[in-house]
Motif scaffolding. Structure first.
Motif, mmCIF file in Angstrom:
data_model
loop_
_atom_site.group_PDB
_atom_site.id
_atom_site.type_symbol
_atom_site.label_atom_id
_atom_site.label_comp_id
_atom_site.label_asym_id
_atom_site.label_seq_id
_atom_site.Cartn_x
_atom_site.Cartn_y
_atom_site.Cartn_z
ATOM 1 N N ALA A 255 0.814 -1.217 0.000
ATOM 2 C CA ALA A 255 0.000 0.000 0.000
ATOM 3 C C ALA A 255 0.844 1.263 0.000
ATOM 4 O O ALA A 255 0.549 2.220 -0.720
ATOM 5 C CB ALA A 255 -0.942 0.004 1.194
ATOM 6 N N CYS A 256 1.916 1.285 0.812
ATOM 7 C CA CYS A 256 2.717 2.507 0.924
ATOM 8 C C CYS A 256 4.150 2.345 0.442
ATOM 9 O O CYS A 256 4.849 3.331 0.227
ATOM 10 C CB CYS A 256 2.723 3.024 2.360
ATOM 11 S SG CYS A 256 3.662 2.007 3.530
ATOM 12 N N GLY A 257 4.636 1.098 0.299
ATOM 13 C CA GLY A 257 5.980 0.864 -0.201
ATOM 14 C C GLY A 257 7.059 0.847 0.857
ATOM 15 O O GLY A 257 8.244 0.768 0.532
ATOM 16 N N LEU B 52 -0.015 -5.690 10.565
ATOM 17 C CA LEU B 52 -0.308 -4.496 9.777
ATOM 18 C C LEU B 52 0.911 -3.575 9.685
ATOM 19 O O LEU B 52 1.743 -3.535 10.592
ATOM 20 C CB LEU B 52 -1.473 -3.729 10.404
ATOM 21 C CG LEU B 52 -2.817 -4.469 10.450
ATOM 22 C CD1 LEU B 52 -3.849 -3.612 11.172
ATOM 23 C CD2 LEU B 52 -3.296 -4.816 9.053
ATOM 24 N N CYS B 53 0.987 -2.831 8.601
ATOM 25 C CA CYS B 53 2.065 -1.859 8.382
ATOM 26 C C CYS B 53 1.914 -0.687 9.346
ATOM 27 O O CYS B 53 0.853 -0.062 9.423
ATOM 28 C CB CYS B 53 1.998 -1.369 6.935
ATOM 29 S SG CYS B 53 3.008 0.082 6.575
ATOM 30 N N GLN C 245 -4.413 -5.810 4.500
ATOM 31 C CA GLN C 245 -2.963 -5.667 4.410
ATOM 32 C C GLN C 245 -2.373 -6.726 3.475
ATOM 33 O O GLN C 245 -2.702 -7.908 3.571
ATOM 34 C CB GLN C 245 -2.332 -5.804 5.790
ATOM 35 C CG GLN C 245 -0.822 -5.722 5.801
ATOM 36 C CD GLN C 245 -0.321 -4.317 5.527
ATOM 37 O OE1 GLN C 245 -0.697 -3.382 6.222
ATOM 38 N NE2 GLN C 245 0.512 -4.158 4.510
ATOM 39 N N GLU C 246 -1.497 -6.277 2.580
ATOM 40 C CA GLU C 246 -0.769 -7.192 1.714
ATOM 41 C C GLU C 246 0.708 -6.836 1.751
ATOM 42 O O GLU C 246 1.084 -5.662 1.868
ATOM 43 C CB GLU C 246 -1.288 -7.135 0.279
ATOM 44 C CG GLU C 246 -2.703 -7.648 0.119
ATOM 45 C CD GLU C 246 -3.145 -7.688 -1.338
ATOM 46 O OE1 GLU C 246 -2.311 -7.392 -2.215
ATOM 47 O OE2 GLU C 246 -4.324 -8.017 -1.581
ATOM 48 N N TRP C 247 1.546 -7.862 1.638
ATOM 49 C CA TRP C 247 2.987 -7.685 1.683
ATOM 50 C C TRP C 247 3.623 -8.277 0.424
ATOM 51 O O TRP C 247 3.085 -9.180 -0.196
ATOM 52 C CB TRP C 247 3.598 -8.383 2.902
ATOM 53 C CG TRP C 247 3.074 -7.931 4.224
ATOM 54 C CD1 TRP C 247 2.088 -8.509 4.968
ATOM 55 C CD2 TRP C 247 3.517 -6.790 4.969
ATOM 56 N NE1 TRP C 247 1.885 -7.813 6.132
ATOM 57 C CE2 TRP C 247 2.740 -6.747 6.162
ATOM 58 C CE3 TRP C 247 4.489 -5.807 4.751
ATOM 59 C CZ2 TRP C 247 2.913 -5.768 7.127
ATOM 60 C CZ3 TRP C 247 4.662 -4.824 5.711
ATOM 61 C CH2 TRP C 247 3.889 -4.797 6.883
ATOM 62 N N THR C 248 4.776 -7.745 0.072
ATOM 63 C CA THR C 248 5.594 -8.332 -0.977
ATOM 64 C C THR C 248 7.046 -8.250 -0.527
ATOM 65 O O THR C 248 7.330 -7.948 0.634
ATOM 66 C CB THR C 248 5.367 -7.626 -2.330
ATOM 67 O OG1 THR C 248 6.050 -8.353 -3.359
ATOM 68 C CG2 THR C 248 5.859 -6.186 -2.309
#
Length: 264
Positions: free
Chosen positions: A10-12, A23-24, A39-42
């Motif tokens: 979402a925010c990098g 969560l970020c 929330q998604e992560w990479t």
């Protein structure tokens, strides 16, 4: 399984391996948001396979660096070419061979500097690779997710650099929100601002807000303080957060008129 650092889609922002929250932390803060889908992560390794950097020359001293296809909030970074050392202004969370080779061909980096925390991304990786310091205003220290050895916190209202460049703490969006003033890039001076100042698509108005996505305004006393500070800065050009936010003429006049409109 080998653990890797997580990047918020979402925010990098990249977080250290030790970060175990679901969560970020940046998106949970009220100036950003966790997407409705969750929330998604990479990871950087995945981004290298799915995305690439794109570099565009804006003038003889300034290059724009973006990620294609668009990732996170679509932020861009800038490479400032300068006789006594280049600066990366703000950061993107992808460090591929294209941008590495390009920056090295231009003489590398002497420093990295930031407008605000939504650009911190994988700054430590950039600083380690190019062996340079990272300038962040001390007011924004709480938002640093990983305090690498290259981070230098500064506390003054202004931090003179070299070749007519200076960091200026404006505040507003974040307490440490900063602009970079380059006094010789244009006739009266050029400001790189991230979204310390946010240029409208009409190119006729600047927003100065506490939170842009959540539409939270700043107190009028803060707008008044910022206006008094901007009044004493000489510039005619502004380059902002998104690729369309390039205003090469009359930028100070438009910004001052916008701030006055807030006060009215």
């Amino acid at each position: 399984m080998v653990q890797t650092k997580k990047i918020c889609t979402a925010c990098g922002t990249q977080f250290p391996i030790s970060y175990t929250d679901h969560l970020c932390a940046i998106c949970m803060e009220e100036r950003q948001y966790v997407p409705a889908a969750g929330q998604e992560w990479t990871s950087h390794d995945i981004l290298l396979k799915t995305h690439a950097t794109e570099i565009k020359q804006l003038n003889d001293k300034l290059y724009e660096i973006c990620i294609t296809p668009k990732f996170a909030i679509g932020q861009r970074a800038f490479l400032l070419i300068s006789e006594h050392g280049n600066i990366l202004w703000d950061c993107i969370p992808l460090l591929d061979e294209n941008v590495i080779d390009f920056i090295r061909s231009k003489g590398g980096l002497k420093a990295i500097a930031f407008s605000h925390p939504h650009y911190y991304s994988n700054m430590n990786d950039w600083a380690d690779l190019f062996r340079c310091p990272v300038y962040i205003h001390k007011n924004d220290e709480p938002y640093i997710s990983e305090k690498g050895n290259n981070i230098l916190l500064w506390e003054e209202n202004e931090l003179p650099l070299w070749d007519g460049m200076c960091l200026i703490n404006i505040g507003g969006h974040f307490a440490g929100s900063t602009i970079l003033l380059h006094t010789t890039m244009s006739e009266k001076g050029t400001v790189l601002c991230g979204d310390t100042f946010y240029l409208s698509p009409s190119m006729k108005h600047f927003a100065v807000m506490y939170s842009y996505p959540n539409r939270i305004p700043l107190p009028l006393k803060e707008i008044k303080r910022i206006k008094e500070q901007v009044k004493n800065i000489n510039f005619d050009s502004v380059y902002g957060f998104y690729p369309y936010q390039n205003l090469p003429h009359n930028a100070k006049e438009i910004l001052m008129d916008s701030l006055e409109r807030y006060l009215q």
